[in-house]
Design an enzyme around this catalytic site. Structure first.
Site, PDB file in Angstrom:
ATOM      1  N   GLY A 403      10.299  14.147  31.785  1.00 18.52           N
ATOM      2  CA  GLY A 403      10.841  12.958  32.440  1.00 18.52           C
ATOM      3  C   GLY A 403      12.314  13.103  32.761  1.00 18.52           C
ATOM      4  CB  SER A 406      19.877   6.306  34.697  1.00 13.59           C
ATOM      5  OG  SER A 406      18.908   5.495  35.318  1.00 13.59           O
ATOM      6  CG  PHE A 407      22.709   7.323  31.601  1.00 13.36           C
ATOM      7  CD1 PHE A 407      23.831   7.330  32.406  1.00 13.36           C
ATOM      8  CD2 PHE A 407      22.105   6.110  31.321  1.00 13.36           C
ATOM      9  CE1 PHE A 407      24.355   6.158  32.913  1.00 13.36           C
ATOM     10  CE2 PHE A 407      22.623   4.928  31.817  1.00 13.36           C
ATOM     11  CZ  PHE A 407      23.745   4.945  32.626  1.00 13.36           C
ATOM     12  CB  VAL A 410      12.630  13.199  28.272  1.00 16.71           C
ATOM     13  CG1 VAL A 410      11.831  13.247  26.981  1.00 16.71           C
ATOM     14  CG2 VAL A 410      13.526  11.962  28.300  1.00 16.71           C
ATOM     15  CG  ASP A 530      16.162  -0.170  32.467  1.00 15.78           C
ATOM     16  OD1 ASP A 530      15.716  -0.761  33.472  1.00 15.78           O
ATOM     17  OD2 ASP A 530      16.406   1.042  32.457  1.00 15.78           O
TER      18      ASP A 530
END
Length: 578
Positions: A403, A406-407, A410, A530
């Site tokens: 995955g 935004s930051f 993974v 979120d």
């Protein structure tokens, strides 16, 4: 199943099952994969597949970058045609029954980053063509019947970080070129090497594990090992080293495991070892002399071994060494004045102890009138290093990417310490807000526990081997991925996954349960900010777990006036303010 009909197949993961019936032709299904011209990843490791290494694998897609066949029951030799797989970055055949020599043509796979052949019955020498692996960072050849000398051409592999050569029949010396890799983390070479270790090696700043036990090295222990400030495991046992422990070892404050047993070392045991956080120390079967220290690791007989050092004295009672002569003479020569002085000191100490006792008793009684406070939960997790995460994810391989957020990104991986399957979230600290996201996630997750929260296992805040800051969070791996992929299939994931009504309802209940916990049951209410399908992960039993607290905030930090400025993803409004 005829995989050959899946001509657009890119990744095939069959690892960790019980495939194979042990009749010698379990690998025949791989022949169909020659029609899959787009195949990039093939992982059939950790099964029970039995049979000869299939020649047909040499004709699989040249796009193949990841090939893992380890922990099966393959036999026969490695076909020379494997050199055709020029796109390989990872080649794993560990723990099978492969025989014969390593084909010279393997050296043509110059994109290899990982080469893992350990735990087979391969013989012959390491081909000199291995020097072509300019991108290789892991070489695992332990547990074979390889012999002769290590080719000096390996010195061309400047990116090597992990070298495993143990339990073969190598002889001669370890090439000094192996000690010139600035990124080397681990070197294990237990064989029949002799002469001495290189006298100079000043570049091994990243070295953490150095194991050359049970060889025939002689001479003094090289002082340059004291410059390897990252060393945690040092094993030099079972050699012919002589002289004393180098003074430069006083710099190795990170040592956890030190084994110098079964050598010809002499001199006194350095006192600075008392200050190290050693978990295990073995100095047995040497010629050390003088007083045995008592502090630090020396105070725990189960963590230190100093057997067969006949000239040692003192130490704790469990060590069973005779008192040192200076100690004995002091005991005999105690004067009357000294006895009086010690008696006075004893009385004073008793008075001080009584005073402390009554003070503590008063404080305890006073504290009973105060509200009971829940003690903080001690961190039960062992810290992991950058090197361990690098190893767990195969060098943060794209094949393990699960995955992108935004930051950061993974990766899935396996912790080698206990075999746990994990998800490693690596933060891109070059991106504005990434560090704040890391801190927010740590603050939010450190004191909350719920069945439907993704379980955080540990974290890593360190530097990488280029000196850059590195931060990552390690979570329990969720095999069924995120809810987003179950609701909105895209591209090559277009395998129809229909969620039943009961599953959808249970997922909704799971998520609602988490929100109720975060908002109403936590000691300090937390706002996720979120919540969306890609942040809801599913385990083996399709139980939902909420993840990604990078934007989370404590409600006590948020005023009503700035609720409208709360962040989130486009298309999803935070349920807390809807």
């Amino acid at each position: 199943m005829n995989f050959g009909s899946l001509q657009n197949l890119i990744r095939l993961y069959l690892w960790g099952n019980e495939l194979g019936i042990g009749k010698g032709d379990d690998l025949s299904f791989l022949e169909y994969l020659t029609n899959c011209s787009s195949l990039e990843t093939l992982d059939v490791s950790r099964n029970r597949l039995n049979g000869v290494f299939p020649e047909s694998l040499s004709n699989i897609s040249t796009q193949l970058s990841f090939l893992s066949l380890g922990s099966n029951s393959m036999f026969g030799s490695i076909p020379s045609g494997i050199q055709n797989l020029v796109g390989l970055t990872t080649l794993g055949m560990e723990y099978n029954f492969l025989t014969g020599t390593i084909p010279i043509g393997v050296g043509k796979l110059n994109k290899l980053g990982r080469l893992v052949f350990e735990g087979n019955k391969l013989s012959g020498q390491i081909p000199p063509t291995f020097g072509n692996f300019s991108q290789l960072f892991q070489l695992s050849l332990s547990g074979n019947n390889l012999s002769e000398t290590i080719p000096s051409s390996l010195g061309n592999c400047k990116n090597l970080q992990f070298i495993y050569l143990s339990f073969n029949n190598f002889r001669g010396s370890l090439p000094k070129q192996l000690f010139s890799f600035p990124s080397l983390i681990e070197l294990q070479a237990q064989n029949y090497f002799f002469t001495s270790l290189p006298s100079e090696a000043s570049h091994l700043k990243a070295l953490q594990n150095f194991n050359v036990s049970n060889n025939r090295f002689s001479g003094e222990i090289p002082s340059w090992l004291g410059n390897c400030l990252s060393l945690e495991y040092l094993q030099l046992d079972g050699n012919f080293f002589q002289g004393s422990i180098p003074p430069t070892f006083s710099s190795l404050k990170g040592l956890r495991y030190l084994d110098l047993s079964r050598n010809n070392l002499s001199g006194k045991i350095p006192r600075y070892l008392e200050k190290f956080a050693l978990e295990y120390l073995n100095l047995s079967f040497n010629n050390f002399e003088g007083e045995l220290p008592k502090q630090g690791v020396f105070g725990n007989a189960s963590r230190v071994s100093v057997l067969e050092n006949s000239k040692l004295c003192g130490g704790i009672h469990e060590s069973q060494f005779p008192p040192c002569s200076s100690q004995a003479s002091k005991k005999r020569g105690i004067s009357l004045a000294s006895k009086v002085k010690f008696s006075v000191i004893g009385v004073v100490l008793c008075l001080i102890s009584l005073s402390c006792f009554f003070t503590i008793l008063y404080c305890v009684r006073k504290s009973r009138s105060k509200p009971f406070a829940v003690p903080s939960v001690e961190d039960p997790f062992v810290n992991v290093s950058y090197a361990e995460l690098l190893k767990a994810t195969d060098g943060f391989s794209s094949a393990n990417l699960v995955g992108i957020g935004s930051f950061g990104v993974v990766y899935k991986g396996i912790l080698y310490c206990d075999g746990t399957m994990v998800a490693v979230k690596v933060f891109n600290l070059q991106r504005q807000g990434a560090l704040r996201s890391f801190m927010a996630e740590c603050n939010a997750l450190r004191n909350i526990r719920h069945l439907n929260l993704v379980k955080i296992l540990t974290c890593c805040s360190s530097i990488d081997f280029k000196g850059n800051d590195f931060k990552a969070l390690v979570y329990e791996y969720m095999p069924n991925g995120c809810l987003e992929k179950w609701l909105h299939m895209k591209g090559h994931d277009q395998l129809r996954r229909n969620l039943k009504f009961t599953q959808r309802l249970n997922i909704a209940i799971d998520v609602a349960s988490v929100l109720d916990y975060l908002h109403n049951l936590c000691q300090t209410s937390i706002i996720h900010q979120d919540l969306k399908p890609s942040n809801i992960l599913l385990d083996d039993d399709m139980i939902a777990h909420v993840s990604d607290f990078g934007l989370a905030r404590f409600l006590s930090e948020v005023s009503q006036s700035n609720l409208v400025g709360m962040k989130g993803s486009i298309g999803y409004i935070a349920p807390e303010i809807s």
